[in-house]
Design a protein around this motif. Sequence first.
Motif, mmCIF file in Angstrom:
data_model
loop_
_atom_site.group_PDB
_atom_site.id
_atom_site.type_symbol
_atom_site.label_atom_id
_atom_site.label_comp_id
_atom_site.label_asym_id
_atom_site.label_seq_id
_atom_site.Cartn_x
_atom_site.Cartn_y
_atom_site.Cartn_z
ATOM 1 N N PRO B 210 46.362 -120.248 -31.238
ATOM 2 C CA PRO B 210 45.848 -119.523 -30.065
ATOM 3 C C PRO B 210 46.645 -119.883 -28.807
ATOM 4 C CG PRO B 210 44.399 -121.356 -30.648
ATOM 5 C CD PRO B 210 45.413 -121.252 -31.744
ATOM 6 N N LEU B 214 40.980 -124.167 -28.180
ATOM 7 C CA LEU B 214 39.730 -123.409 -28.306
ATOM 8 C C LEU B 214 38.564 -124.340 -28.633
ATOM 9 C CD1 LEU B 214 40.853 -120.442 -30.601
ATOM 10 C CD2 LEU B 214 40.604 -120.419 -28.103
ATOM 11 N N HIS B 215 37.361 -123.898 -28.298
ATOM 12 C CA HIS B 215 36.117 -124.569 -28.662
ATOM 13 C C HIS B 215 36.002 -124.534 -30.193
ATOM 14 C CE1 HIS B 215 31.806 -125.238 -28.996
ATOM 15 N NE2 HIS B 215 31.733 -125.473 -27.695
ATOM 16 N N SER B 216 35.935 -125.710 -30.816
ATOM 17 C CA SER B 216 35.953 -125.735 -32.282
ATOM 18 C C SER B 216 34.686 -125.142 -32.893
ATOM 19 C CB SER B 216 36.154 -127.171 -32.787
ATOM 20 O OG SER B 216 34.986 -127.942 -32.585
ATOM 21 N N GLY B 217 33.605 -125.111 -32.114
ATOM 22 C CA GLY B 217 32.377 -124.511 -32.623
ATOM 23 C C GLY B 217 32.437 -122.998 -32.579
ATOM 24 N N MET B 218 32.954 -122.469 -31.492
ATOM 25 C CA MET B 218 32.988 -121.018 -31.314
ATOM 26 C C MET B 218 34.030 -120.359 -32.223
ATOM 27 S SD MET B 218 30.708 -120.456 -29.227
ATOM 28 C CE MET B 218 29.756 -121.184 -27.883
ATOM 29 N N TYR B 219 35.127 -121.071 -32.480
ATOM 30 C CA TYR B 219 36.241 -120.431 -33.173
ATOM 31 C C TYR B 219 36.587 -121.049 -34.534
ATOM 32 C CZ TYR B 219 36.743 -117.797 -28.910
ATOM 33 O OH TYR B 219 36.490 -116.949 -27.862
ATOM 34 N N GLY B 220 35.967 -122.185 -34.849
ATOM 35 C CA GLY B 220 36.217 -122.793 -36.151
ATOM 36 C C GLY B 220 35.663 -121.882 -37.241
ATOM 37 N N GLY B 221 36.531 -121.434 -38.134
ATOM 38 C CA GLY B 221 36.100 -120.479 -39.157
ATOM 39 C C GLY B 221 36.692 -119.101 -38.926
ATOM 40 N N ALA B 222 37.316 -118.912 -37.738
ATOM 41 C CA ALA B 222 37.948 -117.611 -37.469
ATOM 42 C C ALA B 222 39.428 -117.771 -37.185
ATOM 43 C CB ALA B 222 37.269 -116.935 -36.280
ATOM 44 N N ILE B 223 39.782 -118.922 -36.587
ATOM 45 C CA ILE B 223 41.164 -119.121 -36.133
ATOM 46 C C ILE B 223 41.785 -120.286 -36.888
ATOM 47 C CG2 ILE B 223 42.535 -119.811 -34.115
ATOM 48 C CD1 ILE B 223 41.474 -116.934 -33.990
ATOM 49 N N ARG B 224 42.976 -120.087 -37.413
ATOM 50 C CA ARG B 224 43.702 -121.144 -38.116
ATOM 51 C C ARG B 224 43.983 -122.305 -37.166
ATOM 52 N NH1 ARG B 224 44.809 -121.386 -43.376
ATOM 53 N NH2 ARG B 224 45.848 -119.352 -43.400
ATOM 54 N N ASN B 225 43.695 -123.501 -37.610
ATOM 55 C CA ASN B 225 43.976 -124.706 -36.835
ATOM 56 C C ASN B 225 45.454 -125.080 -37.022
ATOM 57 O OD1 ASN B 225 44.236 -127.525 -36.149
ATOM 58 N ND2 ASN B 225 42.003 -127.676 -36.221
ATOM 59 N N ILE B 317 40.047 -126.735 -31.229
ATOM 60 C CA ILE B 317 41.121 -126.325 -32.128
ATOM 61 C C ILE B 317 42.369 -126.318 -31.252
ATOM 62 C CG2 ILE B 317 42.080 -124.429 -33.486
ATOM 63 C CD1 ILE B 317 39.222 -123.534 -34.051
ATOM 64 N N GLY B 353 48.297 -116.494 -39.647
ATOM 65 C CA GLY B 353 47.490 -116.820 -38.477
ATOM 66 C C GLY B 353 48.177 -117.747 -37.497
#
Lengths: 455, 455
Positions: B210, B214-225, B317, B353
């Motif tokens: 990104p 990013l906030h790991s709670g809001m985006y963890g599961g959608a955005i590749r780390n 993230i 990603g």
Amino acid sequence: MDEQVIKYLNEHQQENLDQLLKFLKIPSVSTDSTYKKDVKDAATFVAGYLKEAGFNQVEIQETKGHPLVYAEWLEASDNAPTVLFYGHYDVQPAEPLHEWKSEPFSPEIRDGRIYARGASDDKGQVFMHLAVFKAYLQTKERLPINVKICIEGEEEIGSANLYERLNEKKDQFQADFAVISDSGMVDNDQPTILYGLKGFTGLEFTIKGPDSDLHSGMYGGAIRNPAMAMAHVLASMKNLEEVVLVNGFYDQVEELTEEERELMAQAPSEDYATTTGASGTVSEKGFTAKEHTMARPTLEINGLYSGYQGEGTKTIIPATATAKLTCRLVPGQEPQEIQDLLIKHIENHLPEGVTAEIKKEPLSAKAYRVDPNHPLMKKAAESFEETFGKEAVYVRMGGSIPVVEWLDSIYHIPVVLLGFGTPEDRLHSPNESFPVDHFEKGMQTIATYWGKVSQ
Amino acid sequence: MDEQVIKYLNEHQQENLDQLLKFLKIPSVSTDSTYKKDVKDAATFVAGYLKEAGFNQVEIQETKGHPLVYAEWLEASDNAPTVLFYGHYDVQPAEPLHEWKSEPFSPEIRDGRIYARGASDDKGQVFMHLAVFKAYLQTKERLPINVKICIEGEEEIGSANLYERLNEKKDQFQADFAVISDSGMVDNDQPTILYGLKGFTGLEFTIKGPDSDLHSGMYGGAIRNPAMAMAHVLASMKNLEEVVLVNGFYDQVEELTEEERELMAQAPSEDYATTTGASGTVSEKGFTAKEHTMARPTLEINGLYSGYQGEGTKTIIPATATAKLTCRLVPGQEPQEIQDLLIKHIENHLPEGVTAEIKKEPLSAKAYRVDPNHPLMKKAAESFEETFGKEAVYVRMGGSIPVVEWLDSIYHIPVVLLGFGTPEDRLHSPNESFPVDHFEKGMQTIATYWGKVSQ
């Protein structure tokens, strides 16, 4: 909905806005001791406002850190429920200051938004509640239900003293349910019922090789490189399909029901790639990005470092490599258990030639989830819908709000999250703001909610 | 061995030591512009000494950076060979100063060792050669072979101007072979013939996800780390058996012969775990640690960073993750080709990603290897053996000395590495030192070598 209360709120619109701006002017940055007096001033403002509103019992309770404001009004009818309203008056630091278009602690209204640190998180949302309580007390000399208020000054630094206080003073804080407005809507003007939060746990670990950095020419081929060992350990924890490979990680996970999947499908979808600038989205096989962020557990690397980070090249085998990991958990998962599984995994996957030092993250939280069909949730949805004129959506959130889990685990009460923020609020960032019309509709929604809850 | 020369050296022992200490007092730190004048002073010292020694042609050649000292004496008999002697008068910075027991630029002799920055690397070793040339010229008014001398002031900062000079002035620097004393013995008093060096290449790459953390709670599961993507890419490059998995990496490697393996087996073995403090050693399957460090290519992570590195936890993230890699190469491998293979590997293993930005390391070197049975090597071994009274061992080294490869590739001449350092010299570290008796035996060995080479 009480016409008298709504009328009062409408008539005092400007006054309420002025009071909020006064509140926002206090730089109550809890993490920086330079602002200690300002933090106290914010507590004094809240307590003073509540007294003026008509609360008889208002206390500024000292803690080992910043004070919390407690107030109560318990004179509703015998069978009326008691709510604990929680919020926080402290704010994040405003830095970097040069990125603000107007001063963070000189609130300014531009294009229908109030710009100031704390405008959305959480002074703006807290103040709506205070103003609604005042409107009730000023027009009817009473509240429709029993109310306990807890506004703390340490949310942005972990709420450690609140946790102790909630455990010590159970009689004082006990209620039938809790209400918190410290979250947001999934879209502007889109009523959003947040019925679940993730828990979390984490750890930091350092892989140690040689005593000091080594010459990569002299020792490459004889000594294990801790950074490479780290890469192997980390890669063994999650595959490229975003599935966590830690043994037992999913064992206790409460699976998503079809009903919940349908609820989630109705919520607007964020185009994650566009909003974040990433080149694409990736989610666990079998789940949409929305489902994964809302309701599937995650494991993320938050920080990683080893060896030389300056410009150019330094041909070393680093002595150590460190990673910081956190997991977001879903209902069913025990933070302590998951932390232990992570440790076991690291120990089992550590290659020869290196050792590991593991530091457990002391903070943790269980996930929180309330039945979206619970009457308190349905009434919240109705209150939103009547005010915003749009059907509510039901979502869970990937973030964690520790106080929600504490209220759940210590008091065993449902927590209703009435979030009025919007995706554009820029919480914790420069140019935080909150829409003026959400401030007005928010108060109306809250007033309506108390009316419904009392019935 | 010329008795007259040896006698002269013995009689001038104290004078030579005094002159070396004078040389060591000049803080010729090439990387720090504060010392610009001192670097020049060191060049002047070398040039002055050579003139006094009896060299007619001595030049201080300016470069874009620090000057180099060139001298020549070409009056040996017609069929006498010409040697190019290379060394450097600049030194590494002395920091951290508080770790030195005596001042880095106030040389002190303790327990038979000369303590000073540059004592071993390379002033001490260079000065032995200068003193031997002087001894020949003072006693016999001639040298046994033709000599060209090149002592530069930028070795510790990459020798970039020397590289240009060597390419531009081929006539001036051309010789039949080169001699360098900028290395060491595998053990104290253990004559060591170094007949091979590794080459190297490298790169730095950043995996980008990104636009910002990013906030790991809001985006963890959608955005590749990006840090997890980095772990997978790195782990795909080398397995836990220390085998590099980059396609084609070993294709051009000249395999170790049985003869070389036997030579290496005769060299003393370092107990790598003990000397480095690592919990064990790991080497490529089928090779000993000694063989791997000396003669098998390696790939090492030199630096790695992503996200939050402060105390405690920051649940993000990270936007990016960066790794610095270098490979040590063996004969047969082309640095450019290997760099391209690394790039191709990274691009092929990059998950969805994320994107990668790859920066090629501009410096590179091919591996260097001379036949250990070459007469120039055999004569070096004999000279050592006669002086130190111990049979020489033959080794290759995992490190790289770029100038060696340049002399090989530009002038196509063998380079003889006469190393007098010891494993305890602490090059580049606080308390660098060099044994007084190696200084004396070194001069004797060198004098003997010139005698043998002239025959």
